[in-house]
Enzyme design. Structure first.
Site, PDB file in Angstrom:
ATOM      1  N   ASN A   1      38.635  35.877  58.183  1.00 35.48           N
ATOM      2  CA  ASN A   1      38.787  34.430  58.050  1.00 35.48           C
ATOM      3  C   ASN A   1      39.976  34.129  57.143  1.00 35.48           C
ATOM      4  OD1 ASN A   1      38.602  31.709  57.682  1.00 35.48           O
ATOM      5  ND2 ASN A   1      36.515  31.704  56.840  1.00 35.48           N
TER       6      ASN A   1
ATOM      7  N   GLY B   1      30.493  34.181  57.197  1.00 32.03           N
ATOM      8  CA  GLY B   1      31.526  34.863  56.411  1.00 32.03           C
ATOM      9  C   GLY B   1      30.928  35.690  55.281  1.00 32.03           C
TER      10      GLY B   1
ATOM     11  N   GLY C   1      36.497  25.387  69.442  1.00 32.77           N
ATOM     12  CA  GLY C   1      36.717  24.045  68.897  1.00 32.77           C
ATOM     13  C   GLY C   1      36.116  23.019  69.846  1.00 32.77           C
TER      14      GLY C   1
ATOM     15  N   GLY D   1      30.455  26.900  68.179  1.00 30.54           N
ATOM     16  CA  GLY D   1      29.954  26.686  66.827  1.00 30.54           C
ATOM     17  C   GLY D   1      29.016  25.504  66.713  1.00 30.54           C
TER      18      GLY D   1
ATOM     19  N   CYS E   1      39.597  29.311  55.940  1.00 34.16           N
ATOM     20  CA  CYS E   1      38.551  28.369  55.511  1.00 34.16           C
ATOM     21  C   CYS E   1      39.168  27.222  54.714  1.00 34.16           C
ATOM     22  CB  CYS E   1      37.497  29.051  54.650  1.00 34.16           C
ATOM     23  SG  CYS E   1      36.244  27.848  54.132  1.00 34.16           S
TER      24      CYS E   1
ATOM     25  N   ALA F   1      31.410  21.262  54.376  1.00 32.93           N
ATOM     26  CA  ALA F   1      32.084  21.930  53.254  1.00 32.93           C
ATOM     27  C   ALA F   1      31.044  22.842  52.611  1.00 32.93           C
ATOM     28  CB  ALA F   1      32.630  20.922  52.263  1.00 32.93           C
ATOM     29  N   ILE F   2      30.561  23.789  53.427  1.00 29.97           N
ATOM     30  CA  ILE F   2      29.530  24.716  52.943  1.00 29.97           C
ATOM     31  C   ILE F   2      30.099  25.553  51.796  1.00 29.97           C
ATOM     32  CG2 ILE F   2      28.019  26.652  53.603  1.00 29.97           C
ATOM     33  CD1 ILE F   2      27.235  24.129  55.080  1.00 29.97           C
ATOM     34  N   GLY F   3      31.388  25.878  51.895  1.00 34.62           N
ATOM     35  CA  GLY F   3      32.016  26.670  50.828  1.00 34.62           C
ATOM     36  C   GLY F   3      31.638  28.135  50.909  1.00 34.62           C
TER      37      GLY F   3
HETATM   38  C1  LIG Z   1      28.546  24.568  59.215  1.00 28.41           C
HETATM   39  C2  LIG Z   1      29.720  25.425  59.563  1.00 28.41           C
HETATM   40  C3  LIG Z   1      29.953  26.611  58.857  1.00 28.41           C
HETATM   41  C4  LIG Z   1      31.054  27.419  59.174  1.00 28.41           C
HETATM   42  N1  LIG Z   1      31.246  28.587  58.490  1.00 28.41           N
HETATM   43  C5  LIG Z   1      32.273  29.410  58.835  1.00 28.41           C
HETATM   44  C6  LIG Z   1      32.465  30.679  58.186  1.00 28.41           C
HETATM   45  O1  LIG Z   1      31.690  31.090  57.323  1.00 28.41           O
HETATM   46  N2  LIG Z   1      33.539  31.436  58.555  1.00 28.41           N
HETATM   47  C7  LIG Z   1      34.415  31.032  59.543  1.00 28.41           C
HETATM   48  O2  LIG Z   1      35.357  31.768  59.860  1.00 28.41           O
HETATM   49  N3  LIG Z   1      34.244  29.853  60.193  1.00 28.41           N
HETATM   50  C8  LIG Z   1      33.208  29.037  59.864  1.00 28.41           C
HETATM   51  N4  LIG Z   1      33.028  27.841  60.535  1.00 28.41           N
HETATM   52  C9  LIG Z   1      33.991  27.431  61.587  1.00 28.41           C
HETATM   53  C10 LIG Z   1      33.451  27.714  62.994  1.00 28.41           C
HETATM   54  O3  LIG Z   1      33.208  29.099  63.188  1.00 28.41           O
HETATM   55  C11 LIG Z   1      34.447  27.202  64.074  1.00 28.41           C
HETATM   56  O4  LIG Z   1      35.702  27.830  63.870  1.00 28.41           O
HETATM   57  C12 LIG Z   1      34.680  25.693  64.027  1.00 28.41           C
HETATM   58  O5  LIG Z   1      33.500  25.008  63.675  1.00 28.41           O
HETATM   59  C13 LIG Z   1      35.211  25.122  65.356  1.00 28.41           C
HETATM   60  O6  LIG Z   1      34.327  25.365  66.439  1.00 28.41           O
HETATM   61  P1  LIG Z   1      33.192  24.299  66.920  1.00 28.41           P
HETATM   62  O7  LIG Z   1      33.876  22.986  67.118  1.00 28.41           O
HETATM   63  O8  LIG Z   1      32.601  24.894  68.176  1.00 28.41           O
HETATM   64  O9  LIG Z   1      32.188  24.234  65.808  1.00 28.41           O
HETATM   65  C14 LIG Z   1      31.934  27.026  60.228  1.00 28.41           C
HETATM   66  C15 LIG Z   1      31.686  25.833  60.930  1.00 28.41           C
HETATM   67  C16 LIG Z   1      30.602  25.043  60.628  1.00 28.41           C
HETATM   68  C17 LIG Z   1      30.366  23.773  61.431  1.00 28.41           C
END
Ligand SMILES: Cc1cc2nc3c(=O)[nH]c(=O)nc-3n(C[C@H](O)[C@H](O)[C@H](O)COP(=O)(O)O)c2cc1C
Length: 308
Positions: free
Chosen positions: A132, A50, A248, A270, A135, A74-76
């Site tokens: 996004n 992001g 997901g 992800g 978040c 919770a990277i934030g």
């Molecule tokens: C460590 C981490 C950082 C993430 N950072 C973002 C982000 O910056 N922007 C965003 O839209 N989604 C972010 N996501 C969400 C993922 O893109 C995804 O929507 C979510 O993890 C579900 O997919 P998954 O189960 O395959 O991980 C992040 C997920 C994780 C695990």
């Protein structure tokens, strides 16, 4: 099995992808970090971390923990900011042959998002924006937009108005009626929607009685959320006519097929990249083999093909 290789191309809002399998935001850095790990020309594309108007340090640690069949983060929204991204990363991405770059955009206010979009509009080498609106790990912006229909409408319509590229809107799963939120995004001008972002969650260390994540709550991702995400993708695909990008908990080709059968045109991967940095490519290759084995001539024919 017929002799001809399956056609793996899909079209998402006018952008042709050579595979439906895309690396999800926040789990693939800015793309350049994976250059020597993943054959970028084998995957559909990737979504950047992001990007915000100004650089962000993110939340204090610990901010990632493992859970049963998943993880909480919770990277934030730690990121280098849109300016440095454009100056330092985009030129390198331009040299990566066949890379389809989707820039993930984030802001605390609508004006913040518009400013990020304006900077990106000036820069070549980006196929699409993913906004996004979901978040769960920031105190304002993010999920607040994605859980209030009127705010979501305003965010999407104004962002779309400023955007010179197709706009994918990433929806929050932390709502009771995700079909309604998808319809709001679509009515406001979204070209495509992606879902799901992570689910708000809490883990407590029973020895210290303290939260295991410094931010207290975090977003749950990984295989634990997959059946909920598949259900939501199905609901959204019934509610809107624009393409749906599902994610997901996808860890293998069958998971990707399941999301497509539920209504997804493409999928994102992800958390699986944390266990295996080559996961996205492996799933893209596995999906091609699955199609060949099941006599699926065009992967796009899987979309919405479940007998529900
Ligand atoms: C460590 C981490 C950082 C993430 N950072 C973002 C982000 O910056 N922007 C965003 O839209 N989604 C972010 N996501 C969400 C993922 O893109 C995804 O929507 C979510 O993890 C579900 O997919 P998954 O189960 O395959 O991980 C992040 C997920 C994780 C695990």
């Amino acid at each position: 099995m017929s002799g001809k290789a399956p056609d793996m191309r899909v079209n998402v809002a006018g952008v042709e992808l050579r595979s439906p399998v895309i690396a999800a935001s926040g789990t693939f850095g800015y793309g350049v970090e994976f250059e020597d790990i993943v054959s970028i020309d084998r995957i559909g594309g990737f979504v950047t971390k992001g990007l915000s108007r100004e650089p962000m340090a993110g939340n204090p640690t610990p901010r990632i923990i493992e859970t049963a069949a998943g993880m909480i983060n919770a990277i934030g929204l730690q990121n280098m900011g849109v300016g440095p991204f454009v100056r330092e990363k985009l030129p390198k991405l331009a040299q990566m042959k066949g890379a389809v770059v989707i820039a993930n955009v984030f802001g605390f206010t609508i004006e913040d998002c518009l400013e990020v979009i304006r900077v990106l509009n000036e820069s070549p080498g980006i196929a699409m924006y993913e906004l996004n609106a979901s978040c769960p790990n920031t105190s304002h912006g993010g999920m607040v937009f994605g859980t209030d229909p009127s705010l979501l409408y305003e965010l999407v319509s104004r962002t779309k108005g400023a955007s010179q590229r197709p706009l994918m809107v990433k929806l929050s799963p932390n709502v009771t009626n995700i079909g309604l939120m998808a319809r709001v995004a679509s009515d406001a001008g979204a070209d495509t929607v992606s879902l799901v972002n992570t689910f708000v969650s809490l883990a407590i260390d029973v020895e210290t009685r303290r939260p295991r994540i410094a931010n207290v709550t975090g977003g749950l991702s990984g295989p634990a959320i997959k059946p909920i995400a598949v259900r939501m993708v199905h609901e959204v695909s019934k509610a809107v006519r624009i393409p749906v990008v599902g994610m997901g908990g996808i860890v293998n080709a069958e998971d990707a097929v399941e999301f497509m059968m539920a209504g997804a045109t493409a999928v994102q991967v992800g958390t699986a990249s944390y266990a295996d940095p080559r996961a996205v490519e492996n799933i893209a290759n596995g999906l091609q083999r699955w199609c060949a084995k099941h006599d699926v001539a065009q992967v796009s024919s899987l979309t919405g093909s479940a007998l529900l």
